[in-house]
Enzyme design. Structure first.
Site, short mmCIF file in Angstrom:
data_model
loop_
_atom_site.label_atom_id
_atom_site.label_comp_id
_atom_site.label_asym_id
_atom_site.label_seq_id
_atom_site.Cartn_x
_atom_site.Cartn_y
_atom_site.Cartn_z
N GLU A 17 0.86 -1.19 0.00
CA GLU A 17 0.00 0.00 0.00
C GLU A 17 0.89 1.24 0.00
OE1 GLU A 17 -3.41 0.67 2.90
OE2 GLU A 17 -2.12 2.35 3.43
N THR A 48 -3.75 4.76 -1.61
CA THR A 48 -4.76 5.23 -0.65
C THR A 48 -5.46 6.49 -1.15
OG1 THR A 48 -3.24 6.61 0.61
CG2 THR A 48 -3.45 4.32 1.32
N TYR A 49 -6.57 6.78 -0.48
CA TYR A 49 -7.42 7.93 -0.80
C TYR A 49 -7.40 8.82 0.43
CZ TYR A 49 -11.70 10.05 -2.78
OH TYR A 49 -12.64 10.89 -3.34
N ASP A 109 -12.47 7.82 7.24
CA ASP A 109 -12.52 8.30 8.63
C ASP A 109 -13.48 9.46 8.77
OD1 ASP A 109 -10.95 6.49 10.04
OD2 ASP A 109 -9.15 7.33 9.11
N HIS A 151 -12.96 -2.34 14.96
CA HIS A 151 -12.92 -0.93 14.53
C HIS A 151 -13.19 -0.05 15.74
CE1 HIS A 151 -14.67 2.77 12.61
NE2 HIS A 151 -13.57 2.60 11.90
P1 FAD Z 1 -17.33 0.51 7.61
O1 FAD Z 1 -17.16 -0.91 7.23
O2 FAD Z 1 -18.48 1.25 7.05
O3 FAD Z 1 -17.39 0.54 9.22
C1 FAD Z 1 -17.34 1.77 9.94
C2 FAD Z 1 -17.96 1.55 11.32
O4 FAD Z 1 -19.37 1.42 11.20
C3 FAD Z 1 -17.48 0.28 12.02
O5 FAD Z 1 -17.45 0.54 13.40
C4 FAD Z 1 -18.56 -0.74 11.70
O6 FAD Z 1 -18.66 -1.74 12.68
C5 FAD Z 1 -19.81 0.12 11.61
N1 FAD Z 1 -20.73 -0.32 10.55
C6 FAD Z 1 -20.40 -0.77 9.31
N2 FAD Z 1 -21.49 -1.03 8.58
C7 FAD Z 1 -22.56 -0.74 9.36
C8 FAD Z 1 -23.97 -0.77 9.15
N3 FAD Z 1 -24.48 -1.17 7.97
N4 FAD Z 1 -24.77 -0.38 10.18
C9 FAD Z 1 -24.25 0.02 11.36
N5 FAD Z 1 -22.91 0.08 11.62
C10 FAD Z 1 -22.08 -0.28 10.62
N6 FAD Z 1 -9.13 5.56 5.16
C11 FAD Z 1 -9.05 6.54 4.22
O7 FAD Z 1 -9.55 7.65 4.44
N7 FAD Z 1 -8.39 6.31 3.03
C12 FAD Z 1 -7.84 5.12 2.72
O8 FAD Z 1 -7.27 4.95 1.64
C13 FAD Z 1 -7.93 4.06 3.68
N8 FAD Z 1 -7.43 2.83 3.40
C14 FAD Z 1 -7.61 1.81 4.32
C15 FAD Z 1 -7.16 0.51 3.98
C16 FAD Z 1 -7.31 -0.53 4.89
C17 FAD Z 1 -6.86 -1.92 4.49
C18 FAD Z 1 -7.89 -0.29 6.17
C19 FAD Z 1 -8.00 -1.41 7.18
C20 FAD Z 1 -8.35 0.99 6.50
C21 FAD Z 1 -8.22 2.04 5.58
N9 FAD Z 1 -8.71 3.33 5.85
C22 FAD Z 1 -8.60 4.34 4.91
C23 FAD Z 1 -9.33 3.62 7.15
C24 FAD Z 1 -10.88 3.47 7.12
O9 FAD Z 1 -11.45 4.40 6.22
C25 FAD Z 1 -11.39 3.72 8.54
O10 FAD Z 1 -10.98 2.69 9.39
C26 FAD Z 1 -12.87 4.02 8.68
O11 FAD Z 1 -13.09 4.59 9.96
C27 FAD Z 1 -13.79 2.82 8.51
O12 FAD Z 1 -13.83 2.40 7.22
P2 FAD Z 1 -14.55 1.01 6.83
O13 FAD Z 1 -14.53 0.91 5.38
O14 FAD Z 1 -14.02 -0.11 7.62
O15 FAD Z 1 -16.04 1.37 7.34
#
Ligand code: FAD
Length: 285
Positions: A17, A48-49, A109, A151
């Site tokens: 990454e 990354t974004y 985030d 998370h």
């Molecule tokens: P989600 O899966 O949507 O989860 C977010 C929170 O909401 C979690 O607590 C989950 O339990 C809860 N949740 C999920 N779905 C639901 C639902 N349907 N109803 C109720 N609650 C729900 N960030 C960036 O800004 N740019 C990047 O490029 C980036 N790359 C990343 C790459 C990896 C491999 C990882 C592990 C993280 C990365 N992140 C990045 C960080 C990520 O954006 C954050 O961790 C963010 O806070 C959560 O993203 P997520 O896609 O896991 O969210």
């Protein structure tokens, strides 16, 4: 091309990454790093974004350049933050036209001025909705984020895992994990995921630590805990960057060796746009 194609039974592949640098010099230096790392034969590189969509164009431009010039399968990260459905459709379709169909689909985030994430009008609240939408456009393969230690916003591991399952059920091909420093967190996470019916490959995310100072900056905010012995070793050498880096490499190498032995499908390295640690780790591996 699909993410799943990289993870054939019995292989142990690696990927990297990178983040988009903001200056032309930074981009040149990243290309030198990537050229050096190409010799290790990575499965793919992901770009990354930025938070709040701050690197929209930087991400797409860099992904396109890596794909064209280095001929490595390239993935772009994309988040729900700052884009509505229409903008998302245009962005991902543009990259697909450039031959890039691998997406790491994320919520992103929470912007600093918000306590809870407020999605854009006609945008998406959670990553599972983004996955479903991109899936509906067709022609993409998606990875989603998983959290071995949970998370930070999730009330407990079980709920977080059920939310991960929503992303997989919506069409994600693989899960890439948040960084972790104790392999038991990963193996336990995989066991729990299998029990609730998540069957896709779960790729461990590994970051060789560079310094004790980096822990506050990078590992703490994402909720990745540092084993006491690793922390103590880093503290003991806190004024010696070279020694700290070697400690970080040795720890990550130990993690990778065990992950390989115990059947992980590969490893995704958070390289922080640097070659040295991961290159020496891979040659030892
Ligand atoms: P989600 O899966 O949507 O989860 C977010 C929170 O909401 C979690 O607590 C989950 O339990 C809860 N949740 C999920 N779905 C639901 C639902 N349907 N109803 C109720 N609650 C729900 N960030 C960036 O800004 N740019 C990047 O490029 C980036 N790359 C990343 C790459 C990896 C491999 C990882 C592990 C993280 C990365 N992140 C990045 C960080 C990520 O954006 C954050 O961790 C963010 O806070 C959560 O993203 P997520 O896609 O896991 O969210």
């Amino acid at each position: 091309m699909r993410f799943i194609d990289f993870y054939q039974q019995g292989s142990f592949v690696h990927s990297f990454e990178v983040f988009p640098p903001k200056t032309p010099q930074g981009i040149d230096s990243l290309f030198n790093v990537l050229k050096e790392l190409c010799s290790t034969n990575p499965a793919f590189v992901s770009v990354t974004y930025g938070a709040m969509g701050s690197s929209r164009d930087l991400t797409s431009d860099l992904a396109i350049r890596i794909h064209r010039e280095l001929n490595i399968p390239t993935a772009f990260h994309f988040t729900c933050v700052g884009s509505d459905r229409n903008e998302i459709g245009q962005y991902v379709s543009h990259l697909k036209e450039e031959g890039i169909n691998l997406v790491v689909a994320l919520r992103g985030d929470v912007p600093k001025d918000q306590i809870n994430f407020t999605p854009p009008l006609d945008g998406f609240h959670y990553a599972n909705e983004l996955v479903a939408y991109i899936r509906s456009i067709n022609g993409f393969s998606m990875a989603v984020a998983g959290y071995p230690e949970k998370h930070i916003e999730a009330p407990n591991q079980r709920t977080d895992l059920e939310n991960l399952k929503r992303k997989v059920d919506a069409g994600a091909d693989i899960v890439i994990t948040q960084m972790f420093f104790d392999n038991e967190d990963y193996f336990d996470f995989v066991d729990r995921a299998r029990i609730i019916g998540i069957e896709v490959p779960i790729i461990p995310g590994i970051m060789p630590i560079l310094s004790v100072q980096q822990i506050d900056r990078i590992s703490d905010p994402v909720g990745a805990s540092i084993p006491e012995d690793l922390h103590a070793a880093l503290m003991e050498h806190q004024n010696d960057p070279g020694a700290m880096r070697e400690i970080g490499i040795a720890h990550a190498l130990g993690q990778c060796r065990e992950l390989k032995e115990r059947g992980a499908p590969g490893v995704h390295f958070y390289i922080l746009n640097k070659a040295y640690s991961v290159k020496s780790l891979l040659s030892a591996l």
